[in-house]
Design a protein around this motif. Structure first.
Motif, PDB file in Angstrom:
ATOM      1  N   GLY A  82      -6.090   2.974   1.283  1.00 49.38           N
ATOM      2  CA  GLY A  82      -6.663   2.082   0.282  1.00 49.38           C
ATOM      3  C   GLY A  82      -6.911   2.786  -1.038  1.00 49.38           C
ATOM      4  N   SER A  83      -7.435   2.049  -1.991  1.00 49.21           N
ATOM      5  CA  SER A  83      -7.681   2.591  -3.324  1.00 49.21           C
ATOM      6  C   SER A  83      -9.142   2.992  -3.519  1.00 49.21           C
ATOM      7  CB  SER A  83      -7.311   1.556  -4.394  1.00 49.21           C
ATOM      8  OG  SER A  83      -7.720   2.004  -5.669  1.00 49.21           O
ATOM      9  N   PRO A  84      -9.388   4.178  -4.077  1.00 55.47           N
ATOM     10  CA  PRO A  84     -10.758   4.655  -4.323  1.00 55.47           C
ATOM     11  C   PRO A  84     -11.291   4.297  -5.703  1.00 55.47           C
ATOM     12  CG  PRO A  84      -9.242   6.415  -4.794  1.00 55.47           C
ATOM     13  CD  PRO A  84      -8.390   5.223  -4.399  1.00 55.47           C
ATOM     14  N   GLU A  85     -10.650   3.366  -6.397  1.00 56.12           N
ATOM     15  CA  GLU A  85     -10.963   3.110  -7.805  1.00 56.12           C
ATOM     16  C   GLU A  85     -12.445   2.899  -8.084  1.00 56.12           C
ATOM     17  OE1 GLU A  85      -7.931   0.453  -9.854  1.00 56.12           O
ATOM     18  OE2 GLU A  85      -7.061   0.584  -7.854  1.00 56.12           O
ATOM     19  N   LYS A  86     -13.148   2.193  -7.214  1.00 57.04           N
ATOM     20  CA  LYS A  86     -14.549   1.888  -7.518  1.00 57.04           C
ATOM     21  C   LYS A  86     -15.466   3.108  -7.445  1.00 57.04           C
ATOM     22  CE  LYS A  86     -15.884   0.216  -2.874  1.00 57.04           C
ATOM     23  NZ  LYS A  86     -16.505  -0.913  -2.150  1.00 57.04           N
TER      24      LYS A  86
END
Length: 318
Positions: free
Chosen positions: A103-107
């Protein structure tokens, strides 16, 4: 001074490590003993947090700090139910690096970077690599399908150069790397570091059941299998009773729930309990190349020496 001692790339400079060799954040395998040993040997050790609760992760970080004063990091799976809490623990405990997967760690990136943590997502596609660069990642791990555990579809050979061409931040190659030839090849493809998992499982410091290590030592080149392609969550492991049953059920059209039940707790059974028949013996395709159990120090020195023989003096060393 021995050649190779000053192997330097943007990765060693970014992370403050001696060699651009990162140990994979393998669930149930990559705990503080292994992470500290790899960091002490000049690489970057990682603690694999998997789906562990935040307090377990905090304790692991504190124990690692007792064993090393070198940089080390943690790997966070974005699908973990504890991802939010573990992301905060990374800041509170002052880890040097966070790698991420699933998944994406953007937050979390802004919070980590404000705390001085280097952010290195694992990617399996060019699109994800570009997205991670845009959100502020410091580097990327481009992981090919040869790797053990959860995998993508592209091979390391085709993924790494395409990712390296697509981004400006440094790229770390992963999947199918077990010796200096693999590191040299990764550099030729545009990588500035490597992430190695399976090779570090078979080390003295890895707190893994001997049955698991023996499976890797006895593995041949054809002994890994990929389960879960039909579910969209492919996993590479060494073939055994579990993979045989899984693949048969998968081919027969079993439901996701039936297949999930078959693997529930499987990695822990193999790593901790030594059940290498019904457990999940996750390992990369390079398992067939691993023929001896060494210390982390011996592994890294061997990797550096082999790489140096192949490409020493060709612009990768100061």
């Amino acid at each position: 001074m021995k050649k190779g001692v000053l192997m330097r790339t943007r990765i060693t400079e970014l992370l403050g490590i001696e060699y651009p060799i990162i140990q994979g954040g393998m669930a149930w395998v990559a705990e503080y003993h292994l992470a500290a040993a790899v960091s002490n040997a000049g690489g970057l050790g990682l603690i694999g947090t998997a789906s562990a609760p935040a307090e377990w992760v905090r304790e692991q970080i504190r124990e690692a700090k007792k064993l090393t004063d070198k940089p080390f990091g943690i790997n966070i799976m974005m699908i973990s139910p504890y991802a939010d809490e573990v992301a905060k623990v990374a800041v509170e405990e002052g880890v040097a690096v966070v790698t991420t997967g699933a998944g994406s760690p953007e937050k979390y990136v802004k919070m980590w970077k404000e705390a001085g943590i280097k952010v290195i997502p694992v990617v399996a596609s060019v699109a994800m690599a570009k997205r991670m660069q845009r959100c502020g990642a410091d580097a990327l791990v481009a992981e090919g399908t040869e790797a053990g555990g959860h995998i993508g579809e592209n091979t390391t050979m085709v993924l790494v150069p395409q990712v390296a061409d697509a981004v400006e931040i440094p790229v770390i190659a992963a999947g199918g790397i077990a010796d200096g030839r693999g590191i040299a090849a990764a550099f030729m493809l545009g990588a500035e570091g490597v992430q190695i998992g399976t090779r570090f499982v078979v080390t003295e410091e890895a707190q893994v059941h001997e049955n698991y290590k023996e499976c890797i030592l006895k593995a041949r080149d054809i002994d890994s299998r990929v389960t879960g392609r039909s579910t969209g969550h492919p996993v590479r492991a060494l073939r055994n009773k579990m993979t045989k049953e899984y693949l048969e059920k998968e081919q027969a059209g079993a439901t996701f729930e039936e297949l999930e039940h078959l693997t529930l707790g499987g990695l822990r059974r193999a790593v901790v309990d030594g059940d290498v028949q019904s457990g999940s013996v996750m390992a990369g395709q390079i398992a067939g190349m691993i023929k001896e159990k060494l210390t982390c120090q011996e592994v890294i020195q061997k990797l550096v020496s082999q790489t140096d023989e192949l490409i020493g003096g060709k612009g990768f060393y100061e």
